[in-house]
Design a protein around this motif. Structure first.
Motif, short mmCIF file in Angstrom:
data_model
loop_
_atom_site.label_atom_id
_atom_site.label_comp_id
_atom_site.label_asym_id
_atom_site.label_seq_id
_atom_site.Cartn_x
_atom_site.Cartn_y
_atom_site.Cartn_z
N LEU A 72 0.83 -1.21 0.00
CA LEU A 72 0.00 0.00 0.00
C LEU A 72 0.87 1.26 0.00
O LEU A 72 0.58 2.22 -0.71
N LEU A 73 1.93 1.24 0.80
CA LEU A 73 2.86 2.38 0.81
C LEU A 73 3.48 2.57 -0.57
O LEU A 73 3.61 3.69 -1.06
N ASP A 74 3.87 1.45 -1.18
CA ASP A 74 4.49 1.52 -2.51
C ASP A 74 3.52 2.08 -3.55
O ASP A 74 3.96 2.66 -4.55
N LYS A 75 2.23 1.89 -3.31
CA LYS A 75 1.21 2.39 -4.23
C LYS A 75 0.69 3.77 -3.81
O LYS A 75 -0.32 4.23 -4.33
N ASP A 76 1.36 4.40 -2.85
CA ASP A 76 1.05 5.77 -2.41
C ASP A 76 -0.25 5.90 -1.62
O ASP A 76 -0.80 7.00 -1.51
N PHE A 77 -0.76 4.82 -1.06
CA PHE A 77 -1.87 4.93 -0.11
C PHE A 77 -1.34 5.53 1.19
O PHE A 77 -0.22 5.24 1.60
N ASP A 78 -2.15 6.36 1.83
CA ASP A 78 -1.74 6.90 3.12
C ASP A 78 -2.79 6.72 4.21
O ASP A 78 -2.62 7.19 5.34
N ALA A 79 -3.88 6.02 3.91
CA ALA A 79 -4.91 5.76 4.92
C ALA A 79 -5.73 4.53 4.54
O ALA A 79 -5.85 4.19 3.35
N ILE A 80 -6.27 3.88 5.56
CA ILE A 80 -7.19 2.74 5.37
C ILE A 80 -8.45 3.03 6.17
O ILE A 80 -8.37 3.39 7.35
N LEU A 81 -9.60 2.89 5.54
CA LEU A 81 -10.88 2.95 6.24
C LEU A 81 -11.42 1.53 6.30
O LEU A 81 -11.76 0.94 5.27
N PHE A 82 -11.48 0.98 7.50
CA PHE A 82 -11.74 -0.44 7.72
C PHE A 82 -13.07 -0.62 8.44
O PHE A 82 -13.24 -0.17 9.57
N THR A 83 -14.04 -1.26 7.78
CA THR A 83 -15.38 -1.45 8.33
C THR A 83 -15.67 -2.93 8.50
O THR A 83 -15.43 -3.73 7.59
N LYS A 84 -16.21 -3.29 9.66
CA LYS A 84 -16.57 -4.68 9.90
C LYS A 84 -17.78 -4.73 10.82
O LYS A 84 -18.07 -3.76 11.53
N ILE A 85 -18.48 -5.84 10.79
CA ILE A 85 -19.64 -6.03 11.67
C ILE A 85 -19.20 -6.72 12.94
O ILE A 85 -18.52 -7.74 12.92
N LEU A 86 -19.58 -6.15 14.08
CA LEU A 86 -19.40 -6.78 15.38
C LEU A 86 -20.79 -7.10 15.91
O LEU A 86 -21.80 -6.76 15.30
N GLY A 87 -20.88 -7.73 17.08
CA GLY A 87 -22.20 -8.02 17.60
C GLY A 87 -22.16 -8.34 19.08
O GLY A 87 -21.09 -8.50 19.66
N SER A 88 -23.32 -8.40 19.70
CA SER A 88 -23.41 -8.74 21.11
C SER A 88 -24.78 -9.33 21.39
O SER A 88 -25.73 -9.09 20.65
N GLU A 89 -24.87 -10.10 22.44
CA GLU A 89 -26.14 -10.71 22.81
C GLU A 89 -27.03 -9.75 23.58
O GLU A 89 -28.24 -9.81 23.48
N THR A 90 -26.41 -8.88 24.37
CA THR A 90 -27.18 -7.96 25.20
C THR A 90 -26.51 -6.59 25.21
O THR A 90 -25.36 -6.44 24.80
N ARG A 91 -27.21 -5.58 25.69
CA ARG A 91 -26.63 -4.26 25.84
C ARG A 91 -25.42 -4.30 26.78
O ARG A 91 -24.45 -3.60 26.57
N GLN A 92 -25.50 -5.13 27.81
CA GLN A 92 -24.40 -5.21 28.75
C GLN A 92 -23.16 -5.75 28.05
O GLN A 92 -22.05 -5.24 28.26
N THR A 93 -23.33 -6.75 27.21
CA THR A 93 -22.21 -7.30 26.47
C THR A 93 -21.66 -6.26 25.51
O THR A 93 -20.45 -6.14 25.32
N LEU A 94 -22.54 -5.49 24.88
CA LEU A 94 -22.11 -4.42 23.98
C LEU A 94 -21.24 -3.42 24.73
O LEU A 94 -20.21 -2.99 24.23
N ALA A 95 -21.62 -3.06 25.93
CA ALA A 95 -20.84 -2.11 26.71
C ALA A 95 -19.44 -2.66 26.97
O ALA A 95 -18.45 -1.94 26.90
#
Length: 215
Positions: free
Chosen positions: A95-118
């Motif tokens: 990526l550096l060799d191709k002159d990229f200077d940033a990555i925006l990385f999106t993924k799905i996470l999850g939880s069973e309950t609000r408490q787990t999410l916290a």
């Protein structure tokens, strides 16, 4: 199960009630600009990945920033199995060799309950300070059929990494968005992207207020 999990990437982004529940910015960063960004959408479904990355790339290009989706850059077999730290080092150097200077990385996470999410959000603030660490920790999203079996409530996380020369691939910003009860995907995916763009704009990261074109 893989087909269902893959389409969740589109379905979850289709909820009109999505909201930003956590936002963290590197305290050492005041402003951050990028000239070339790699957009990575981590999902086992290539159609969903293509759709998300294409839409996000378009938003960067509206800002006058060159961007490319990972689906157009990674080798076709790259996401089919686990990759090593050394292989991720090679990716970052490429990526550096191709002159990229940033990555925006999106993924799905999850939880069973609000408490787990916290707890999950608390854990997020403590780790994954580099892109390769983040990728290595979650790469089974691509190929593990059982990854989503453990979750009933889904959240989506987007992280911005600098891959600038002379610096570790440091985390610049991370936003976590809650997406309840998926509805229609196609007509509302842009709403998720709007939230991400607005959050980055507020932190003066790549996007600037008043400079953003309408999609």
């Amino acid at each position: 199960m893989k087909r269902i999990a893959g389409f969740l990437f589109l379905l979850l982004l289709g909820c009109s009630d999505a909201e930003l529940v956590s936002s963290w910015k590197n305290p050492d960063i005041v402003l951050f600009d990028a000239s070339k960004v790699l957009v990575v959408g981590m999902t086992p479904n290539p159609e969903a990945r293509q759709e998300f990355e294409t839409r996000m790339v378009a938003r960067f290009e509206q800002q006058g920033v060159e961007a490319m989706g990972s689906i157009d850059l990674f080798d076709v077999n790259f996401t089919l199995s686990a990759r090593s730290e050394a292989e991720l080092d090679d990716v970052e150097q490429s990526l550096l060799d191709k002159d990229f200077d940033a990555i925006l990385f999106t993924k799905i996470l999850g939880s069973e309950t609000r408490q787990t999410l916290a707890r999950k959000l608390s854990d997020l603030e403590r780790g994954n300070g580099r892109f390769k660490d983040d990728y290595l920790s979650h790469q089974n999203i691509y190929y593990d059929d059982a990854y989503y079996d453990k979750f009933t409530v889904y959240i989506v996380e987007t992280s911005l990494y600098c891959i600038c020369v002379g610096k570790e691939r440091e985390l610049i910003w991370r936003g976590v968005l809650e997406v309840p009860d998926p509805i229609e995907a196609e007509q509302t995916m842009d709403e998720y992207i709007d939230l991400v763009v607005s959050a980055m704009e507020a932190e003066e990261l790549i996007f600037r207020s008043g400079d953003r074109s309408q999609p």
